[in-house]
Design a protein around this motif. Structure first.
Motif, PDB file in Angstrom:
ATOM      1  N   HIS A  20       0.818  -1.217   0.000  1.00 29.64           N
ATOM      2  CA  HIS A  20       0.000   0.000   0.000  1.00 29.64           C
ATOM      3  C   HIS A  20       0.851   1.267   0.000  1.00 29.64           C
ATOM      4  CE1 HIS A  20      -3.850  -1.941   0.080  1.00 29.64           C
ATOM      5  NE2 HIS A  20      -3.431  -2.740   1.050  1.00 29.64           N
ATOM      6  N   SER A  23       1.961   2.858  -3.461  1.00 28.24           N
ATOM      7  CA  SER A  23       1.039   3.701  -4.218  1.00 28.24           C
ATOM      8  C   SER A  23       1.177   5.144  -3.759  1.00 28.24           C
ATOM      9  CB  SER A  23      -0.403   3.236  -4.000  1.00 28.24           C
ATOM     10  OG  SER A  23      -1.309   4.180  -4.522  1.00 28.24           O
ATOM     11  N   HIS A  26      -1.943   5.834  -2.069  1.00 27.77           N
ATOM     12  CA  HIS A  26      -2.356   4.770  -1.136  1.00 27.77           C
ATOM     13  C   HIS A  26      -3.634   4.090  -1.617  1.00 27.77           C
ATOM     14  CE1 HIS A  26       0.813   5.733   1.668  1.00 27.77           C
ATOM     15  NE2 HIS A  26       0.518   7.009   1.497  1.00 27.77           N
ATOM     16  N   ALA A  27      -3.714   3.896  -2.930  1.00 29.92           N
ATOM     17  CA  ALA A  27      -4.863   3.234  -3.551  1.00 29.92           C
ATOM     18  C   ALA A  27      -4.806   1.730  -3.305  1.00 29.92           C
ATOM     19  CB  ALA A  27      -4.866   3.525  -5.050  1.00 29.92           C
ATOM     20  N   ASP A  28      -5.892   1.050  -3.651  1.00 30.39           N
ATOM     21  CA  ASP A  28      -5.954  -0.402  -3.493  1.00 30.39           C
ATOM     22  C   ASP A  28      -5.205  -1.136  -4.595  1.00 30.39           C
ATOM     23  OD1 ASP A  28      -7.445  -0.207  -1.173  1.00 30.39           O
ATOM     24  OD2 ASP A  28      -9.364  -0.393  -2.204  1.00 30.39           O
ATOM     25  N   THR A  29      -4.875  -0.427  -5.665  1.00 34.76           N
ATOM     26  CA  THR A  29      -4.100  -1.022  -6.751  1.00 34.76           C
ATOM     27  C   THR A  29      -2.883  -0.143  -7.039  1.00 34.76           C
ATOM     28  OG1 THR A  29      -5.358   0.139  -8.458  1.00 34.76           O
ATOM     29  CG2 THR A  29      -6.135  -2.060  -7.844  1.00 34.76           C
ATOM     30  N   THR A  72      -3.293  -5.510  -8.160  1.00 30.23           N
ATOM     31  CA  THR A  72      -3.998  -5.635  -6.884  1.00 30.23           C
ATOM     32  C   THR A  72      -3.124  -6.383  -5.890  1.00 30.23           C
ATOM     33  OG1 THR A  72      -4.999  -7.771  -7.426  1.00 30.23           O
ATOM     34  CG2 THR A  72      -6.234  -5.783  -8.084  1.00 30.23           C
ATOM     35  N   PHE A  73      -3.526  -6.348  -4.633  1.00 28.96           N
ATOM     36  CA  PHE A  73      -2.787  -7.117  -3.635  1.00 28.96           C
ATOM     37  C   PHE A  73      -2.869  -8.605  -3.955  1.00 28.96           C
ATOM     38  CE2 PHE A  73      -1.947  -9.325   0.315  1.00 28.96           C
ATOM     39  CZ  PHE A  73      -0.758  -8.732   0.684  1.00 28.96           C
TER      40      PHE A  73
END
Length: 105
Positions: A20, A23, A26-29, A72-73
């Protein structure tokens, strides 16, 4: 009394936090560039794609990603799983011996 985390719990926290933090928003992707920067900084000895677009494209394809998608995570976790399996094989004393995780899969 403060909670004492194990080394494994701390390692998992580092994986999530570093993903995280890679980014800018601090986006999810992650963007492809953010992902490549993270790999260069955090996994330079295990993932050799720094500055190599072809290698990065192959890596992302192996992670099941389509061109133009954000990372993505879950995508990142697939890479971590692959690296862990490789490390497991390297650490086994005999090539025929597989670690428990490898056998269970």
């Amino acid at each position: 009394m403060a909670l004492q985390y194990t080394e494994l719990e701390l390692a998992l926290n580092v994986l999530v936090t570093n993903f995280h933090s890679a980014s800018a928003t601090h986006a999810d992707t992650l963007t492809v560039q953010e992902f490549q920067n993270m790999l260069s900084k955090e996994l330079p000895n295990m993932v050799k794609t720094s500055g190599d677009q072809e290698g990065l494209n192959k890596l992302m394809k192996n992670m099941g990603m389509e061109e133009g998608e954000g990372v993505t995570f879950k995508n990142f976790w697939q890479l971590v799983d692959s690296l862990a399996n490789t490390q497991c094989g390297l650490q086994s004393k005999e090539k025929q011996v597989k670690c428990v995780k490898c056998i269970l899969l």
